[in-house]
Each structure stands twice: as C-alpha cells, then as structure tokens.
Design a protein around this motif. Structure first.
Motif, mmCIF file in Angstrom:
data_model
loop_
_atom_site.group_PDB
_atom_site.id
_atom_site.type_symbol
_atom_site.label_atom_id
_atom_site.label_comp_id
_atom_site.label_asym_id
_atom_site.label_seq_id
_atom_site.Cartn_x
_atom_site.Cartn_y
_atom_site.Cartn_z
ATOM 1 N N PRO A 6 0.815 -1.223 0.000
ATOM 2 C CA PRO A 6 0.000 0.000 0.000
ATOM 3 C C PRO A 6 0.841 1.261 0.000
ATOM 4 O O PRO A 6 1.841 1.372 0.699
ATOM 5 C CB PRO A 6 -0.819 -0.116 1.284
ATOM 6 N N VAL A 7 0.398 2.223 -0.786
ATOM 7 C CA VAL A 7 0.999 3.548 -0.761
ATOM 8 C C VAL A 7 0.241 4.374 0.265
ATOM 9 O O VAL A 7 -0.978 4.510 0.183
ATOM 10 C CB VAL A 7 0.913 4.211 -2.152
ATOM 11 N N ILE A 8 0.923 4.934 1.250
ATOM 12 C CA ILE A 8 0.246 5.639 2.335
ATOM 13 C C ILE A 8 -0.268 6.994 1.873
ATOM 14 O O ILE A 8 -1.388 7.379 2.162
ATOM 15 C CB ILE A 8 1.192 5.798 3.541
ATOM 16 N N ALA A 9 0.564 7.722 1.122
ATOM 17 C CA ALA A 9 0.103 9.009 0.609
ATOM 18 C C ALA A 9 0.850 9.311 -0.661
ATOM 19 O O ALA A 9 2.053 9.158 -0.732
ATOM 20 C CB ALA A 9 0.339 10.115 1.641
ATOM 21 N N LEU A 10 0.132 9.766 -1.689
ATOM 22 C CA LEU A 10 0.771 10.051 -2.970
ATOM 23 C C LEU A 10 0.091 11.251 -3.605
ATOM 24 O O LEU A 10 -1.081 11.202 -3.949
ATOM 25 C CB LEU A 10 0.653 8.844 -3.893
ATOM 26 N N SER A 11 0.799 12.349 -3.734
ATOM 27 C CA SER A 11 0.272 13.544 -4.364
ATOM 28 C C SER A 11 0.254 13.364 -5.863
ATOM 29 O O SER A 11 1.087 12.682 -6.439
ATOM 30 C CB SER A 11 1.143 14.755 -4.006
ATOM 31 N N LEU A 12 -0.695 14.019 -6.538
ATOM 32 C CA LEU A 12 -0.745 13.965 -7.990
ATOM 33 C C LEU A 12 0.356 14.802 -8.612
ATOM 34 O O LEU A 12 0.685 14.619 -9.766
ATOM 35 C CB LEU A 12 -2.117 14.472 -8.488
ATOM 36 N N CYS A 13 0.910 15.738 -7.886
ATOM 37 C CA CYS A 13 1.857 16.687 -8.479
ATOM 38 C C CYS A 13 3.254 16.577 -7.902
ATOM 39 O O CYS A 13 4.156 17.270 -8.331
ATOM 40 C CB CYS A 13 1.345 18.114 -8.283
ATOM 41 N N THR A 263 -1.316 3.927 -7.377
ATOM 42 C CA THR A 263 -0.304 3.494 -8.339
ATOM 43 C C THR A 263 -0.712 3.880 -9.756
ATOM 44 O O THR A 263 0.099 4.413 -10.525
ATOM 45 C CB THR A 263 -0.087 1.974 -8.236
ATOM 46 N N VAL A 264 -1.964 3.633 -10.107
ATOM 47 C CA VAL A 264 -2.441 3.974 -11.455
ATOM 48 C C VAL A 264 -2.363 5.477 -11.676
ATOM 49 O O VAL A 264 -1.900 5.951 -12.724
ATOM 50 C CB VAL A 264 -3.876 3.460 -11.668
ATOM 51 N N THR A 265 -2.784 6.250 -10.689
ATOM 52 C CA THR A 265 -2.743 7.706 -10.803
ATOM 53 C C THR A 265 -1.304 8.204 -10.957
ATOM 54 O O THR A 265 -1.031 9.097 -11.768
ATOM 55 C CB THR A 265 -3.388 8.343 -9.568
ATOM 56 N N ALA A 266 -0.390 7.619 -10.190
ATOM 57 C CA ALA A 266 1.009 8.033 -10.270
ATOM 58 C C ALA A 266 1.599 7.756 -11.644
ATOM 59 O O ALA A 266 2.301 8.587 -12.211
ATOM 60 C CB ALA A 266 1.822 7.336 -9.188
#
Length: 312
Positions: A6-13, A263-266
């Motif tokens: 799991p990714v705990i936090a991932l910004s789009l930018c 993950t997909v968004t990143a």
C-alpha cells in the motif's frame, strides 16, 4: 496479480510524502521493439521520480495478445496493448472469442499511433502486400498484436499462411537481423515511428518501406473502428523521401480495476509530466500532449479518477 504494497500518501503533483515500497509490472513486448522501449522509458522516469519508493519492471513479452491475457490473469499490473487487441479483449471477440468479454480491464491512456509497417529487401521485388505470396515473411511472434493485425489484413485480402514460402514468428530484432542477412524477404510489424530497428534496416541493409494500400485495405479500414488510414511521413528516416501509405492502430496502456488507485494515478501523472524525457528515450512517444489521450483506441472504461488528469 503480484501483491502491491500500500501507498500511504501520494500527491498527484509531487513525490509521495510517505510511502511503503511499491512494485509493479508493465507488460511490454520483445526486447528491441517499440513497446519495450516505451515501457523501459516509463519505468526509468518512475525510478527517477520516486527513488526507493516505487519500482517498475518493464517485462519483455511476445506482444499485445499475450500482454492483455497476462494482465487479465493477474500476472501483470499494466500492459501496453494495440487498440485492436484492446477492443477484442474487452468485447470477447477475435483472439479472445473463446474467453468472452472481460469487464475488469481498464484504460489508462492512449500513447501514440502505430502504423502497420511492411519492410522489404530492395531485391525482393515487393511493391505491395499481394507480392508477399511466395516470399519468406516474418509476421511477428505468436500472441503478438502485430501478427493478429497482419492476419486480419491477410484474411481481407484472401492471403493464406500457406501462400507464403515461409511464415516466421520472430521478434523484431532477430527478424531485422535475418532480413539484413538475406534470410528473409520481408517483415510485417505494427510499430510506432521513428523506430531504431527500422532505421537500421533502411540505413544499413538496403531495405525499403512498402505501401499498404488498395481496395482491400480501404475495405478493412472502413469496416473497423480499430483502424485509421494514415501514412509514415516523408523524412521520418533520412532514406524516406516519400510518404508511405498504410493504416494504424493506437498503442494503449491498460490496467485492471483492482490495481491500487494511487499506483495507477502516479503512473498516468508521471507519463504526462515527463513526455519530453520519454520522447528522448522512446521517440515514438510524442514530446507534447496530443489529442485523444482519454479516447483514442480505448475500449475499456477509463480507470476511475483519471479523467481530470487527462483533461477530460
């Protein structure tokens, strides 16, 4: 599916502010082909943006049909897939008629157009697809999108596999080697241009690009929403002094509905934010955003949450 941590936090930018290690795979194509170059470039950008946090493997494969089959089976997390194979998998037609429609597949984005390309030795006397009869031809590996597209064209033109002197199943790199050595007369492949293997054959092996045109081709393109009439532009390669008529599919990136949203968004964001760098590593990928990122060749539903990122 390989377990994604799991990714705990991932910004789009920006890079994740805190993340567990995430590993995922992209089904590419044969080493030396356009899909492998594109997948490797994407993975390199991911590693540069998220060192120690995300790891991406560009997995060599036979091509599109294999990729979407492995994706559906959970053996891959993402897959590069020709738009005609993409459509067949979603609708349960063509190579996927035996398994039926797959509702779990999702579109990420469209990358670039891929013309069906006929490369022939200059001394093979091939001026069109009909001249492949009686010749030694490579149509690509079994379970590749290139072979599936070529066979659809052959069916339309009523050319049988046994009409060829030889019907080989090599990846592009070895096929180009055999063409240059005089052991093959022609290579038929679906590939984005410019392509390094095609450039080598034109520059070093006396090969030439042959038009794919005529009433049969017009009929096939008109009957299928998967195909677009196009040409390989003059000047794409130094040796190409004329446009070469053909038709194209679209290289699409697919995933499944159950792959982790972060993950997909990143992956989508990294592709869009690094197009100039991706283009330098894989020239078939455009250097700027092109129209149709969220529509061209995408039969599967767009992954939830990607429409705003893609400008839809």
């Amino acid at each position: 599916m390989r377990q994604l941590l799991p990714v705990i936090a991932l910004s789009l930018c920006a890079a994740p502010v805190a993340a567990d290690f995430t590993f995922f795979t992209i089904g590419a194509g044969p080493v030396g082909g356009g899909y492998y170059a594109a997948a490797r470039a994407i993975c390199e950008e991911i590693h540069a943006r998220f060192p120690g946090e995300m790891r991406c493997s560009p997995d060599p494969t036979p091509g599109s049909v294999y990729n979407v089959t492995a994706l559906a089976a959970g053996q891959l997390d993402f897959a590069l897939v020709q738009s005609d194979s993409h459509h067949a998998a979603v609708s349960g037609t063509g190579a996927f008629a035996g398994v039926g429609p797959n509702p779990d597949l999702r579109s990420v984005l469209a990358l670039y157009p891929e013309p069906l390309t006929l490369l022939a030795r200059a001394d093979a006397r091939i001026s069109g697809v009909a001249d492949l009869v009686g010749k030694r031809v490579n149509l690509g590996p079994r379970n590749s999108g290139s072979r599936a597209t070529a066979m659809r064209l052959f069916d339309t033109l009523r050319i049988l596999e046994e009409d060829l002197a030889e019907n080989r199943v090599l990846p592009m790199g070895p096929a180009i080697d055999q063409l240059c050595a005089g052991d093959l007369d022609a290579v038929v492949t679906v590939v984005g241009h410019p392509n390094g293997s095609i450039a080598r054959a034109l520059a070093e092996c006396g090969a030439e690009l042959v038009p794919i045109a005529g009433p049969g081709v017009e009929s096939l393109v008109a009957a299928s929403a998967d195909y677009t009439k196009t040409s390989i532009p003059r000047g794409t390669y130094p040796e190409l002094n004329r446009a070469v008529a053909t038709f194209s599919v679209t290289a699409t990136l697919m995933t499944r509905a159950d792959v982790t949203p972060a993950t997909v968004t990143a992956v989508a964001r990294i592709i869009l934010d690094t197009l100039p760098d991706l283009h330098r590593r894989a020239p078939a990928i455009p250097a700027t955003r092109m129209p149709g990122l969220a529509s061209d060749g995408l039969s599967a539903p767009l992954y939830d949450g990607l429409a705003p990122i893609l400008g839809q």
